[in-house]
Scaffold this active site. Structure first.
Site, PDB file in Angstrom:
ATOM      1  N   ARG A  62       0.816  -1.223   0.000  1.00 47.53           N
ATOM      2  CA  ARG A  62       0.000   0.000   0.000  1.00 47.53           C
ATOM      3  C   ARG A  62       0.847   1.270   0.000  1.00 47.53           C
ATOM      4  O   ARG A  62       0.393   2.320  -0.447  1.00 47.53           O
ATOM      5  CB  ARG A  62      -1.008  -0.037   1.154  1.00 47.53           C
ATOM      6  CG  ARG A  62      -2.125  -1.055   0.928  1.00 47.53           C
ATOM      7  CD  ARG A  62      -2.992  -1.240   2.152  1.00 47.53           C
ATOM      8  NE  ARG A  62      -2.244  -1.807   3.266  1.00 47.53           N
ATOM      9  CZ  ARG A  62      -2.054  -3.104   3.462  1.00 47.53           C
ATOM     10  NH1 ARG A  62      -2.582  -3.989   2.632  1.00 47.53           N
ATOM     11  NH2 ARG A  62      -1.346  -3.536   4.479  1.00 47.53           N
ATOM     12  N   GLU A  99       4.609 -11.108  16.216  1.00 49.90           N
ATOM     13  CA  GLU A  99       4.116 -11.867  17.367  1.00 49.90           C
ATOM     14  C   GLU A  99       4.525 -13.348  17.214  1.00 49.90           C
ATOM     15  O   GLU A  99       4.976 -13.982  18.158  1.00 49.90           O
ATOM     16  CB  GLU A  99       2.599 -11.716  17.461  1.00 49.90           C
ATOM     17  CG  GLU A  99       2.057 -12.232  18.779  1.00 49.90           C
ATOM     18  CD  GLU A  99       0.563 -11.980  18.912  1.00 49.90           C
ATOM     19  OE1 GLU A  99      -0.027 -11.400  17.988  1.00 49.90           O
ATOM     20  OE2 GLU A  99       0.028 -12.390  19.958  1.00 49.90           O
TER      21      GLU A  99
HETATM   22  P1  5GP Z   1       3.917  -2.559  11.793  1.00 49.99           P
HETATM   23  O1  5GP Z   1       5.173  -3.111  11.214  1.00 49.99           O
HETATM   24  O2  5GP Z   1       3.996  -1.100  12.131  1.00 49.99           O
HETATM   25  O3  5GP Z   1       3.370  -3.378  12.920  1.00 49.99           O
HETATM   26  O4  5GP Z   1       2.803  -2.716  10.681  1.00 49.99           O
HETATM   27  C1  5GP Z   1       2.727  -1.814   9.632  1.00 49.99           C
HETATM   28  C2  5GP Z   1       2.725  -2.524   8.318  1.00 49.99           C
HETATM   29  O5  5GP Z   1       1.710  -3.515   8.283  1.00 49.99           O
HETATM   30  C3  5GP Z   1       2.424  -1.561   7.203  1.00 49.99           C
HETATM   31  O6  5GP Z   1       3.159  -1.931   6.037  1.00 49.99           O
HETATM   32  C4  5GP Z   1       0.939  -1.696   6.984  1.00 49.99           C
HETATM   33  O7  5GP Z   1       0.604  -1.630   5.622  1.00 49.99           O
HETATM   34  C5  5GP Z   1       0.591  -3.058   7.559  1.00 49.99           C
HETATM   35  N1  5GP Z   1      -0.537  -3.002   8.499  1.00 49.99           N
HETATM   36  C6  5GP Z   1      -0.566  -3.396   9.794  1.00 49.99           C
HETATM   37  N2  5GP Z   1      -1.778  -3.247  10.317  1.00 49.99           N
HETATM   38  C7  5GP Z   1      -2.549  -2.715   9.346  1.00 49.99           C
HETATM   39  C8  5GP Z   1      -3.929  -2.305   9.281  1.00 49.99           C
HETATM   40  O8  5GP Z   1      -4.730  -2.404  10.222  1.00 49.99           O
HETATM   41  N3  5GP Z   1      -4.342  -1.792   8.093  1.00 49.99           N
HETATM   42  C9  5GP Z   1      -3.514  -1.665   7.034  1.00 49.99           C
HETATM   43  N4  5GP Z   1      -4.021  -1.132   5.905  1.00 49.99           N
HETATM   44  N5  5GP Z   1      -2.222  -2.041   7.060  1.00 49.99           N
HETATM   45  C10 5GP Z   1      -1.752  -2.561   8.205  1.00 49.99           C
END
Ligand code: 5GP
Length: 174
Positions: A62, A99
């Site tokens: 995205r 996790e």
């Molecule tokens: P993080 O590494 O900060 O835990 O997760 C962020 C990454 O996972 C980003 O690349 C994001 O696109 C995706 N991601 C995690 N949770 C969500 C969510 O609830 N919605 C969306 N659209 N992407 C998420």
């Protein structure tokens, strides 16, 4: 409508995706809105005009949707940051803990030349692992991360604590 209102109205909650107990923020209704993508890209690039951005790095998948038009608007190049095994040439890789298990972000080793000023773009900041890996990759290549910009921060996951040394910009927080 302003960007916060659009994000609030058109990013929807999908319960139990990708696993039970998780509420996924789905940006596809925002993308489908005729003013959605343009409003978000405007908000992303506006503070960076004239700040000498050489490259926009977008996180698969995205981050590509927002990062590529931001690069066009800024007159910058675009660098894809991808999941493991997708890039054809020599890569740098950063892994981080999930996790259950680990995830890896990769970048072509020659994508960022030393001294380049880079804007990193993604859709959602959750735990911060992905953003941390992206910033570390660009710095390893000798680039300067001018800003890490996301549409939506999930504040309760405290991802910004892992990015304390980065200029983080979020268009909206939940
Ligand atoms: P993080 O590494 O900060 O835990 O997760 C962020 C990454 O996972 C980003 O690349 C994001 O696109 C995706 N991601 C995690 N949770 C969500 C969510 O609830 N919605 C969306 N659209 N992407 C998420």
């Amino acid at each position: 409508a302003d960007v916060k209102t659009l994000i609030d109205r058109y990013v929807r909650d999908v319960p139990d995706y990708p696993q039970p107990g998780v509420v996924f923020k789905d940006i596809t209704p925002l993308l489908a809105h005729p003013a959605g993508l343009a409003t978000v890209v405007d908000a992303l690039v506006e503070p960076l005009q004239g700040r000498g951005i050489d490259l926009v790095a977008g996180l698969e998948a995205r981050g590509f949707i927002f990062g590529a038009p931001a690069a066009v608007r800024l007159g910058a190049g675009f660098v894809p940051l991808r999941k493991a095994g997708k890039l054809p040439a020599q890569t740098l890789a950063e892994s981080y803990d999930l996790e259950y298990g680990t995830a890896t972000v990769e970048m072509h080793a020659d994508a960022v030349t030393p001294g380049s000023r880079v804007l990193v773009v993604d859709d959602v900041l959750a735990t911060g692992g992905t953003g941390r890996a992206a910033v570390d990759l660009i710095r390893r290549a000798g680039g300067t991360v001018v800003e890490f910009s996301v549409l939506l921060e999930l504040g309760f996951l405290k991802g910004r604590e892992r990015l304390a040394d980065v200029d983080l910009r979020v268009l909206a927080t939940v």
